[in-house]
Each structure stands twice: as C-alpha cells, then as structure tokens.
Design an enzyme around this catalytic site. Structure first.
Site, mmCIF file in Angstrom:
data_model
loop_
_atom_site.group_PDB
_atom_site.id
_atom_site.type_symbol
_atom_site.label_atom_id
_atom_site.label_comp_id
_atom_site.label_asym_id
_atom_site.label_seq_id
_atom_site.Cartn_x
_atom_site.Cartn_y
_atom_site.Cartn_z
ATOM 1 N N GLU A 178 4.513 -4.073 -0.397
ATOM 2 C CA GLU A 178 3.726 -4.853 0.568
ATOM 3 C C GLU A 178 4.570 -5.721 1.477
ATOM 4 O OE1 GLU A 178 2.946 -4.268 -2.511
ATOM 5 O OE2 GLU A 178 0.823 -3.739 -2.617
ATOM 6 N N GLU A 200 -0.772 -1.877 -8.865
ATOM 7 C CA GLU A 200 -1.556 -3.039 -9.305
ATOM 8 C C GLU A 200 -2.647 -2.628 -10.292
ATOM 9 O OE1 GLU A 200 -2.103 -4.426 -5.171
ATOM 10 O OE2 GLU A 200 -1.506 -6.392 -5.936
#
Ligand code: NAI
Length: 699
Positions: free
Chosen positions: A130, A110
């Site tokens: 995730e 990210e």
C-alpha cells in the site's frame, strides 16, 4: 454457490469435515465486493453446519489474492467491507486457516492475517504494498501484522511495500508453515490436525505486540523522514504500527482507518495511483499486439564495459541470462570487469547480496576482445562512447558477425537510431535500449523504435525489459528521445535564469522545494559538466537563426570546473564530501557572463524559476505527444519519475500539468515567452487543451 457454478467468485466445498472456501475471481482474485460478500456467505453457511470442524480459505487459479480492487477506491464503500470480512474470520467460532500460493498482497494478506493460522506453498510471496500507492494498509494490516511478527519486522514489511518470498515469510513469522504436496490437501490435513490437537482459536487481535520499544519507532521515523521526501504514507504507516503497540485493538483500528482516509484522499496518493497504472500501461504498444511472437533471448552480449556497459551486463547476469562483454583490449576488459566485480562486492558487503549469488552472477559474465565471440548471442547492446562514427563502425562489424535474427541494440542517449541502423543490412533488427545510470540500479529503460524496427523486435525488447527488472517505455527516435529532450529544455531555462540574475543555489532550492532530491545544478556537477558541454556543442547545430543559446555553462567548464570530479562545478566541494557548497568564484563567472552578454541582472523570484523550468518541461512533453514520440502522456510521467527523479508525489510532469490545469500552464508560458524567453512559446497542443479545457490524460 457451489463448485459447479463456475461464475461464482467464491465457492464452498467440504472435504472430510473441513470446509474449503475458494476465492475464484480471475485474473488475480481481487477482494472486490462480490468476493467479500461470497466469503461472508460461505462463512455463514459453515457456522451453522455442525458437520464442519474447521475452514480453509484458498485462492483458485493463479494466486491467493492480488489485494483490494483499487479501482473501487473512488466508489462509496459497499458492505461487507474487507475490514468486516476480516473481523468475521477472526471472530469465527471454528478454526480458520488461510492457505496461500503465489501472491498474497495487500488486502490479500490482510484477510490471512485475520485468520487463526496461515500456511503456504513454496510459490508464495507476501506483501503489503500500500505504501507504494501512497496509503497505509486499510483493513487491519498495520494492527495485525505487528501482533503476528512484532513491530520491528512489521515496519520492515509495511515500509518497503516489497514482496517477501516463501522462505522469508516463514522466517519473519508471517506464515506458520510451508507445506509440501498439493496445497489444498495439505492445508485440509493441517486444519484437521489442529482440530485433533485441540488447537486454540488464535485470534490475532488478542496477541501482544513484541519488539515495540520507543527506539524502534524513533529510528524508523529518522530514516523515513529523509527517505520519503515529503511523502505522507511512510510516516503514517509508522504512526499506525506504533498505535498497534500502544492502543487497544479497536482504537488502533479506528486510528488506522483515519490515516487511511487521510492518505487516500491526498493529492499525492492520487499521483501514486496514477503512476501505478501508468507503469502497467507503458508496457503496452499500440500497434504491437500482445500476442506478437517474441524472439527467444537466452544469451546476450554488450559492447563496451564502461559505466553503462558494465551495469547493463549486470542486469543480464542478475536475471540469469549469460552475457559476453567486449572491450577494445585485454586491459580495458580486465579493468571493466574488475569494476563490475567491485560493484557486486559492495552490495555483498552491505549485506544485500549473498556471496553465492555474487559468484553465480559473475560466472554468467564472460569477456571478449574479438567480435566473433559475440556472434551467437540473441541480443547485443552497444554501449561505447557517444560518437556516431564509432557507433556506425561497430554496427557494421556486428552486422557481419551476429547470427540471423539477433537483435542489435544501442544504448545511445541522443544519437539517431535510423542512422545507426543504416550501417547494417538489417535495420529491422536494430532498436535503441536507453538505460540510465547506474544501469544496474535505475529502473527506467527507454526503448527507442527506429523507422524500420520490426514489431517482434519491439515486443521482445519490451518483454526483456521486464525480465531484467526494468520499467520499459517505448519512445520515438528524436534528438534526446523523450527523457533527455525534455531535460535539456529545463536545464536551458535554468542557464538562462542564471544569465538573467539567478544563482545555482536558488535554482536548486526551487527543485528541492518541489520534491526533487537534487536540483539540476547539483545533478550537473554529479554527472560531469564536461559531458553536457559536448552535448551542447552538438546541439548548437539545431538552433534556429536568432535563437538565444546559453553560454554560462560553457564558461564554467572553460574555467576548469567539471563538477564533483574536479571538486568544483556549479558549487565547490570539500575533500571527501559530496555536499554542494555555494561558491563566490562561480558567482563571479556567472556575473561576468551576464556582462559579456549585455544582460542587466535582475532579481529572479522562485515563482519565475518554477514556472520557466517546470512549464518548459510540460511544453516539450506536449510537443513530444503531438509528434507521436511518446505513445501517451502517462508514459512521459513514467519516464520522468523513474529516470529523472521527478517527485512521485506529483505524479510526473503531464499529470502535474493536468492538476494545475493546461490553461494556467499555457498562460504562464505565454507570459514568460513574451517577458523573458521566446523558447517558452506554448506548444499548439497545450494551447488547444487550454482552449477546450482538455487534459493530457484524455488524449
Ligand atoms: P564510458 O566512457 O564509461 O564507457 C565506454 C566504454 O566503451 C569504454 O570502456 C571504452 O573502452 C569502450 N569502447 C570504446 N570504443 C570501443 C570499441 N570500439 N569497442 C568496444 N568498446 C569500446 O561511457 P558510458 O558512460 O558508459 O556511455 C556509453 C554509452 O551509453 C554512450 O552512448 C552514452 O551516451 C550512453 N549513456 C550514458 C549514460 C551515462 O549516464 N553515462 C546514460 C545513458 C546512456
């Protein structure tokens, strides 16, 4: 903060007007608080330094970054949050280039997605894993990735949670360039060129989302509503990517945050996080230190090329380990190897394996009918019929031909490892390696230690498990080991329930409602009811005097109903379909069995089925722990979620027991032991936890 300060989690140095910010927080450069703070401080320094034109952010040591520190999950968020760090990089007034090597996972991807450019070397693997922890990427991953590579591809990356290697990352567009030579120097040169070319500050938040037609999301939902079986995170990921396409960036970020918090605080995410750690923990063996020397495994052999042997041979070939497979005759060998080939070809046909790879893997599998051809292998795994006499005979032969130091393993699913080992003069080299069907697909590998199994044999086989892409768990030598021993407890309760008044479809429905993909009756039909018939015939010898034994399953098999293979078992099946259909014929057999046993059938509630089946499982788990047949409660959870389809959202039987409380499980078992089945007598360990308010997790 300087390069000389080796303890600093982030260092800054300047090369030729390019700032190099290095994340240096072993072992995996997790994006913990100190790292986040360090990055912002470094950027602050660079911002005000007119001698610097651009920035490279890189990882020191093993990788770029393994992602957020998920141990911080429970703690209140400490600023700067990763979202703030990402925003700072994106808004930075000078070009920021992320230079990736090895892993860039989760938060470790990210941050790069917030940089203006991304480069990598050939070792890189990128992932947003995730979803596997039951959450959505929480630091803009769902908003920025679709802006970089389009919604369709972003869904693929985010929903799989899997790592994508360098070539795929480049093809997908996650990275802008693959650089050769030393990564840092090459990235600095790349940044200098961008500056020289007057390249734009490419802010990802300002990009439009491509490939975002409504059908893209509709299709993803359709697939995942089925596949996720009640898991929230995959659907939440789809919602977030759709939000990226439909909402302005800041609104999309707020939406992602909301769903992240919802998922993170859910019981199922807690269960998934538990399993994440449990799988890593399972690799550790208490009395086998990590530095135990391992025996080299460069070649393997498999005896028996049936359902399991063929699949096990594929596991070795897939990992690049040459393997020789032995069968009883040339014909049996040809048939077995042809099945392996068909198996690979089906994967190629589905586009999941390249023809080259299939050819390479097949070339690693050799056939043999003579034991002498196996002698040089570093490990041999026996996978012939489940018969003690046969297995002992084979181990005697292996003992005669295998080189000294070779590991002799058996894939038996129930038989006594020590008795098999006693057929050799080297019991220390013998171990159980219990694979699950289909062996080339199922992740679980239950390794069974015998009384004399050497520690280096255990260390080697646990390590080998990882090499062949399995999740290895070490268990003790008892009937059925851990998985099947527990499995037989709940199937036995299921049979009792049938004899007392339930029907197969009612039992299976309780399992489906709990989150299993199939109930035990449908599973029985799939595996073949004749297989468990034989197992029961053997198990009956362990019965205590007066102990009740179910006969209903025997009656079904004796009526010629062996499951899907005969189009009739607990259900009936129509030509070309695997859909289980309730069958009045079965109901008749079940009712006749009740009459034969003198049992008056009664209405059985779903709650009774739930408690008698699932709590029987927990009860047996407690006995297994008490006897030391599993090292820890979480190992049982790993076994059940990876080998038996126990719903991941519930975290495994022992985690689930802790969630509902040992006391509740104890009380309900005590009730059913009294009211229906003495076999449900609560285990002493469960009773102790109930009395003391203890948890399996703390044992
Ligand atoms: P299978 O019947 O499909 O295959 C057994 C193979 O062994 C046959 O191809 C047979 O020709 C061969 N064989 C028999 N005697 C032999 C000998 N003397 N030398 C060489 N090859 C010989 O059986 P399956 O299902 O593959 O089971 C094998 C073992 O794996 C059993 O111990 C079973 O309990 C265990 N197992 C089976 C699982 C399953 O789901 N099928 C799951 C886990 C373990």
């Amino acid at each position: 903060m300087s390069a000389a300060d080796s303890a600093a989690p982030v260092t800054l140095d300047v090369r030729d007007r390019i700032a190099v910010i290095t994340i240096d927080s072993p072992p995996v450069n997790a994006m913990g608080h100190a790292v986040r703070l360090g990055i912002v401080e470094a950027l602050d320094k660079v911002a005000s330094d007119s001698g610097i034109d651009a920035v490279v952010i890189r990882g020191g040591g093993r990788c770029f970054s393994g992602g957020a520190d998920i141990r911080e999950f429970g703690a209140p968020p400490a600023e700067p949050t990763l979202r703030q760090v990402c925003a700072r990089a994106e808004e930075f007034p000078k070009i920021v280039v992320a230079a990736l090597h090895s892993t860039a996972f989760g938060g470790g991807l990210e941050l790069p997605l917030s940089c203006h450019y991304r480069v990598a070397d050939a070792t890189v693997q990128v992932a947003l894993p995730e979803v596997k922890l039951g959450i959505v990427p929480g630091s803009g991953g769902t908003q920025r990735l679709p802006r970089v590579i389009g919604a369709k591809r972003a869904l693929k990356v985010i929903l799989s949670g899997d790592p994508f290697p360098a070539r795929d990352a480049l093809d997908l567009g996650v990275i802008d360039a693959l650089l050769e030579g030393g990564l840092t120097d090459a990235a600095v040169a790349y940044a200098k060129k961008l500056v020289a070319d007057g390249a734009a500050l490419r802010k990802v938040r300002d990009l439009a989302v491509s490939d975002a037609e409504p059908e893209v999301f509709a299709e993803a939902r359709k697939t995942w509503e089925k596949r996720s079986r009640g898991l929230l995170a995959p659907l939440a990921c789809i919602d977030c990517v759709e939000a990226a396409a439909k909402m302005p960036f800041d609104e999309g970020m707020a939406f992602e945050r909301k769903l992240f918090v919802q998922c993170r605080d859910s019981d199922q995410s807690k269960a998934q996080r538990h399993l994440f750690f449990a799988e890593r923990e399972a690799a550790k063996v208490k009395d086998v230190p990590r530095d135990t020397p391992k025996r080299p495994i460069n070649s393997a052999a498999v005896v028996g090329c049936g359902t399991m042997g063929g699949g096990i041979a594929m596991c070795f070939a897939n990992a690049g380990i040459p393997v020789t497979v032995l069968e009883t005759s040339a014909d049996a060998l040809t048939a077995g190897l042809a099945k392996v080939e068909r198996n690979y070809a089906a994967t190629v046909a589905k586009g999941r394996l390249a023809q080259d790879d299939m050819d390479r893997r097949l070339s690693l599998i050799a056939g043999a009918t003579d034991y002498a051809d196996l002698g040089t292998a570093d490990i041999v795994i026996e996978a012939v019929f489940e018969e003690m006499g046969l297995k002992k005979d084979i181990f005697g032969r292996l003992d005669a031909v295998m080189k000294p130091g070779a590991i002799l393993a058996t894939n038996t699913s129930t038989l006594d490892i020590d008795e098999i080992a006693a057929a050799t003069k080297r019991p220390a080299d013998v171990i159980g390696t219990h694979f699950f069907s289909p062996a080339n697909v199922m992740k679980l590998m239950e390794n069974v230690r015998g009384k004399e199994t050497a520690r280096d044999v255990i260390a080697t086989v646990m390590d080998l498990g990882k090499r062949i892409d399995k999740i290895p768990v070490l268990v003790g030598n008892c009937d059925g080991f851990v998985g099947n021993r527990m499995y037989h407890r709940y199937t036995r309760q299921a049979y009792f329930l049938l004899e007392e008044g339930a029907l197969p479809q009612q039992i299976d429905k309780v399992f489906l409602d709990f989150g299993f993909a199939m109930g035990p009756m449908a599973v029985g039909d799939l595996a073949g009811l004749d297989v468990s018939y034989l197992v029961r015939k053997r198990q009956v010898q362990f019965l205590k005097p007066g102990e009740r034994w179910p006969v209903v399953a025997d009656r079904v098999v004796e009526a010629g109903r062996k499951g899907q293979k005969t189009m009739a078992g607990w259900y009936r099946y129509e030509e070309g379909s695997r859909k289980p259909l309730p069958d009045p014929e079965v109901q008749k057999i079940i009712e006749e069995t009740s009459a034969e046993l003198g049992i008056e059938r009664r209405a059985i509630t779903d709650q009774e089925i739930h408690e008698r089946c699932f709590y029987a499982l927990i009860n047996e788990g407690a006995k297994i722990l008490d006897e030391g047949m599993a090292q820890r409660a979480s190992d049982i959870d790993v076994i059940w979620t990876n080998g038996y389809g126990f719903p991941v959202a519930k975290g495994g039987p022992m985690f689930h027991a802790d969630q509902v409380g040992a006391r509740h499980v104890y009380e309900r078992l005590a009730h059913w032991a009294e009211a229906a089945s003495p076999a449900l007598e609560p285990a002493p360990l469960l009773e102790k936890l109930a009395r003391t308010g203890g948890r399996f997790a703390d044992l």
